[in-house]
Design a protein around this motif. Structure first.
Motif, PDB file in Angstrom:
ATOM      1  N   VAL A   1     -22.380  23.657  14.083  1.00  0.00           N
ATOM      2  CA  VAL A   1     -22.402  23.765  12.629  1.00  0.00           C
ATOM      3  C   VAL A   1     -23.062  22.503  12.090  1.00  0.00           C
ATOM      4  N   THR A   2     -23.887  22.649  11.069  1.00  0.00           N
ATOM      5  CA  THR A   2     -24.493  21.495  10.424  1.00  0.00           C
ATOM      6  C   THR A   2     -24.200  21.553   8.928  1.00  0.00           C
ATOM      7  N   SER A   3     -24.178  20.375   8.308  1.00  0.00           N
ATOM      8  CA  SER A   3     -23.961  20.270   6.873  1.00  0.00           C
ATOM      9  C   SER A   3     -24.540  18.948   6.384  1.00  0.00           C
TER      10      SER A   3
ATOM     11  N   GLN B   1     -21.890  14.555  11.337  1.00  0.00           N
ATOM     12  CA  GLN B   1     -21.773  15.611  12.343  1.00  0.00           C
ATOM     13  C   GLN B   1     -20.610  16.519  11.992  1.00  0.00           C
ATOM     14  N   VAL B   2     -20.740  17.772  12.422  1.00  0.00           N
ATOM     15  CA  VAL B   2     -19.672  18.756  12.279  1.00  0.00           C
ATOM     16  C   VAL B   2     -19.368  19.246  13.685  1.00  0.00           C
ATOM     17  N   THR B   3     -18.106  19.145  14.076  1.00  0.00           N
ATOM     18  CA  THR B   3     -17.729  19.563  15.417  1.00  0.00           C
ATOM     19  C   THR B   3     -16.811  20.778  15.350  1.00  0.00           C
ATOM     20  N   VAL B   4     -16.842  21.559  16.412  1.00  0.00           N
ATOM     21  CA  VAL B   4     -16.037  22.770  16.528  1.00  0.00           C
ATOM     22  C   VAL B   4     -14.823  22.421  17.388  1.00  0.00           C
ATOM     23  N   HIS B   5     -13.620  22.734  16.881  1.00  0.00           N
ATOM     24  CA  HIS B   5     -12.384  22.406  17.590  1.00  0.00           C
ATOM     25  C   HIS B   5     -11.546  23.650  17.819  1.00  0.00           C
ATOM     26  N   GLU B   6     -10.881  23.686  18.956  1.00  0.00           N
ATOM     27  CA  GLU B   6      -9.873  24.710  19.180  1.00  0.00           C
ATOM     28  C   GLU B   6      -8.526  24.010  19.275  1.00  0.00           C
ATOM     29  N   THR B   7      -7.494  24.743  18.928  1.00  0.00           N
ATOM     30  CA  THR B   7      -6.142  24.203  19.002  1.00  0.00           C
ATOM     31  C   THR B   7      -5.369  24.999  20.043  1.00  0.00           C
ATOM     32  N   VAL B   8      -4.866  24.314  21.041  1.00  0.00           N
ATOM     33  CA  VAL B   8      -4.082  24.944  22.105  1.00  0.00           C
ATOM     34  C   VAL B   8      -2.760  24.206  22.209  1.00  0.00           C
ATOM     35  N   ASP B   9      -1.672  24.937  22.070  1.00  0.00           N
ATOM     36  CA  ASP B   9      -0.330  24.359  22.133  1.00  0.00           C
ATOM     37  C   ASP B   9      -0.175  23.170  21.183  1.00  0.00           C
TER      38      ASP B   9
ATOM     39  N   LEU C   1     -13.213  23.633  11.972  1.00  0.00           N
ATOM     40  CA  LEU C   1     -14.372  22.748  11.958  1.00  0.00           C
ATOM     41  C   LEU C   1     -13.923  21.372  11.501  1.00  0.00           C
ATOM     42  N   MET C   2     -14.488  20.332  12.089  1.00  0.00           N
ATOM     43  CA  MET C   2     -14.218  18.957  11.648  1.00  0.00           C
ATOM     44  C   MET C   2     -15.525  18.345  11.145  1.00  0.00           C
ATOM     45  N   PHE C   3     -15.517  17.946   9.889  1.00  0.00           N
ATOM     46  CA  PHE C   3     -16.649  17.263   9.275  1.00  0.00           C
ATOM     47  C   PHE C   3     -16.396  15.773   9.443  1.00  0.00           C
ATOM     48  N   GLU C   4     -17.256  15.108  10.196  1.00  0.00           N
ATOM     49  CA  GLU C   4     -17.066  13.701  10.517  1.00  0.00           C
ATOM     50  C   GLU C   4     -18.188  12.868   9.916  1.00  0.00           C
ATOM     51  N   GLN C   5     -17.902  11.590   9.674  1.00  0.00           N
ATOM     52  CA  GLN C   5     -18.873  10.673   9.077  1.00  0.00           C
ATOM     53  C   GLN C   5     -19.365  11.238   7.729  1.00  0.00           C
ATOM     54  N   LEU C   6     -18.403  11.545   6.844  1.00  0.00           N
ATOM     55  CA  LEU C   6     -18.762  12.101   5.537  1.00  0.00           C
ATOM     56  C   LEU C   6     -19.682  11.143   4.780  1.00  0.00           C
ATOM     57  N   LYS C   7     -20.711  11.698   4.165  1.00  0.00           N
ATOM     58  CA  LYS C   7     -21.642  10.906   3.369  1.00  0.00           C
ATOM     59  C   LYS C   7     -21.098  10.717   1.960  1.00  0.00           C
TER      60      LYS C   7
ATOM     61  N   GLU D   1     -12.311  18.756  -5.155  1.00  0.00           N
ATOM     62  CA  GLU D   1     -11.898  20.101  -5.541  1.00  0.00           C
ATOM     63  C   GLU D   1     -12.839  20.637  -6.625  1.00  0.00           C
ATOM     64  N   GLY D   2     -13.257  21.891  -6.449  1.00  0.00           N
ATOM     65  CA  GLY D   2     -14.175  22.525  -7.396  1.00  0.00           C
ATOM     66  C   GLY D   2     -15.631  22.473  -6.947  1.00  0.00           C
ATOM     67  N   GLN D   3     -15.972  21.553  -6.056  1.00  0.00           N
ATOM     68  CA  GLN D   3     -17.334  21.493  -5.524  1.00  0.00           C
ATOM     69  C   GLN D   3     -17.503  22.550  -4.430  1.00  0.00           C
ATOM     70  N   THR D   4     -18.739  22.738  -4.007  1.00  0.00           N
ATOM     71  CA  THR D   4     -19.046  23.650  -2.909  1.00  0.00           C
ATOM     72  C   THR D   4     -19.839  22.895  -1.857  1.00  0.00           C
ATOM     73  N   VAL D   5     -19.468  23.087  -0.602  1.00  0.00           N
ATOM     74  CA  VAL D   5     -20.150  22.448   0.522  1.00  0.00           C
ATOM     75  C   VAL D   5     -20.966  23.523   1.240  1.00  0.00           C
ATOM     76  N   SER D   6     -22.236  23.235   1.482  1.00  0.00           N
ATOM     77  CA  SER D   6     -23.094  24.160   2.230  1.00  0.00           C
ATOM     78  C   SER D   6     -23.042  23.814   3.708  1.00  0.00           C
ATOM     79  N   VAL D   7     -22.866  24.844   4.525  1.00  0.00           N
ATOM     80  CA  VAL D   7     -22.876  24.664   5.976  1.00  0.00           C
ATOM     81  C   VAL D   7     -23.824  25.695   6.586  1.00  0.00           C
ATOM     82  N   GLU D   8     -24.326  25.382   7.755  1.00  0.00           N
ATOM     83  CA  GLU D   8     -25.143  26.330   8.499  1.00  0.00           C
ATOM     84  C   GLU D   8     -24.494  26.522   9.863  1.00  0.00           C
ATOM     85  N   LEU D   9     -24.153  27.787  10.156  1.00  0.00           N
ATOM     86  CA  LEU D   9     -23.541  28.144  11.431  1.00  0.00           C
ATOM     87  C   LEU D   9     -24.641  28.495  12.419  1.00  0.00           C
ATOM     88  N   HIS D  10     -24.504  28.035  13.649  1.00  0.00           N
ATOM     89  CA  HIS D  10     -25.478  28.314  14.706  1.00  0.00           C
ATOM     90  C   HIS D  10     -24.761  29.059  15.828  1.00  0.00           C
TER      91      HIS D  10
END
Length: 159
Positions: free
Chosen positions: A74-76, A81-89, A115-121, A126-135
């Motif tokens: 995922v990019t934004s 960077q945007v990372t993909v996370h799974e949660t197990v137990d 999804l984890m959005f890291e190193q926010l610019k 609240e009320g804003q919209t974030v654009s993301v691109e899924l790959h």
């Protein structure tokens, strides 16, 4: 009196019998014969981040097609960077991809895969919209608008 079928008649009868015997690899997968993933995204949102450098994102990817796919990245523009996370137990870990089954869905939700959005610019408010691109592994990229909700937001449906 019994009639014997000639070789041509037997060949036609055999071909007709086989034509009705389609297995799962016959191309008829319930998706109109495309054998491809047909992806759409919905229920997207980002809780307003409490820290200035990280945020989480949630959405559901639905696959109405006859082939599985995988969310690979995922990019934004708002994050380094945007990372993909799974949660197990109860423990989250970064993964290379998450599967989207044929005729199924991938649900990214609070307390689960996300999804984890890291190193926010900049810190989304609240009320804003974030654009993301899924790959995806097999499908083309998909743009998704993710509204920023209150930090305590809990969706009523879709998750």
């Amino acid at each position: 009196m019994r009639r014997r079928l000639g070789p041509a008649a037997l060949a036609i009868a055999g071909a007709l019998a086989l034509a009705g015997c389609g297995g799962s690899d016959s191309g008829d997968s319930g998706d109109g014969g495309s054998g491809k993933a047909e992806l759409s995204a919905g229920s997207a949102y980002m809780p307003q981040p409490v820290s200035g450098d990280m945020a989480a994102g949630f959405l559901t990817v639905t696959n109405k097609g006859g082939a599985a796919d995988e969310l690979t990245s995922v990019t934004s523009d708002i994050a380094g960077q945007v990372t993909v996370h799974e949660t197990v137990d109860g423990a989250m870990q970064e993964v290379k991809s998450l599967k989207i089954p044929a005729g199924g869905r991938l649900e990214l939700k609070s307390g689960g895969d996300h999804l984890m959005f890291e190193q926010l610019k900049s810190k989304p408010k609240e009320g804003q919209t974030v654009s993301v691109e899924l790959h995806f592994a097999h499908s083309g990229p998909m743009k998704v608008e993710m509204p920023v909700k209150p930090a305590t937001y809990t969706p009523k449906t879709g998750h």
